[in-house]
Design a protein around this motif. Sequence first.
Motif, short mmCIF file in Angstrom:
data_model
loop_
_atom_site.label_atom_id
_atom_site.label_comp_id
_atom_site.label_asym_id
_atom_site.label_seq_id
_atom_site.Cartn_x
_atom_site.Cartn_y
_atom_site.Cartn_z
N LEU A 1 0.82 -1.21 0.00
CA LEU A 1 0.00 0.00 0.00
C LEU A 1 0.86 1.26 0.00
O LEU A 1 0.47 2.29 -0.54
N PHE A 2 2.03 1.19 0.62
CA PHE A 2 2.93 2.34 0.63
C PHE A 2 3.34 2.71 -0.80
O PHE A 2 3.27 3.89 -1.18
N LEU A 3 3.74 1.72 -1.58
CA LEU A 3 4.15 1.99 -2.96
C LEU A 3 2.99 2.48 -3.81
O LEU A 3 3.14 3.41 -4.61
N VAL A 4 1.81 1.87 -3.63
CA VAL A 4 0.63 2.29 -4.38
C VAL A 4 0.26 3.72 -4.01
O VAL A 4 -0.05 4.55 -4.88
N GLY A 5 0.30 4.03 -2.72
CA GLY A 5 -0.02 5.37 -2.27
C GLY A 5 0.95 6.41 -2.81
O GLY A 5 0.54 7.49 -3.25
N MET A 6 2.23 6.08 -2.82
CA MET A 6 3.22 7.02 -3.35
C MET A 6 3.02 7.23 -4.85
O MET A 6 3.18 8.35 -5.35
N LEU A 7 2.64 6.18 -5.57
CA LEU A 7 2.36 6.31 -7.00
C LEU A 7 1.15 7.21 -7.23
O LEU A 7 1.18 8.07 -8.12
N ILE A 8 0.10 7.04 -6.45
CA ILE A 8 -1.09 7.87 -6.61
C ILE A 8 -0.77 9.33 -6.28
O ILE A 8 -1.22 10.24 -6.97
#
Length: 69
Positions: free
Chosen positions: A50-57
């Motif tokens: 979720l950290f990586l997905v959140g940073m991408l968003i």
Amino acid sequence: MIMRIFLLLTGFGLAVLGGISTVAYLNLLTTGYTMMDYFEFIKSRVECYLFLVGMLIIWLSIYFPGKEE
């Protein structure tokens, strides 16, 4: 503009959830896990992604070109 703010806040929330999970799992190092064991464990946990997905968003909401008003 509202959509960008919504995406920014959603990405921030996901990044916080993923970051907290990743940091919380650092307690495994005190129980005898090695760093390689820790990284293998982190790779198997969905909430840590979720950290990586959140940073991408967040990145997309800031830098993705939108229509000029």
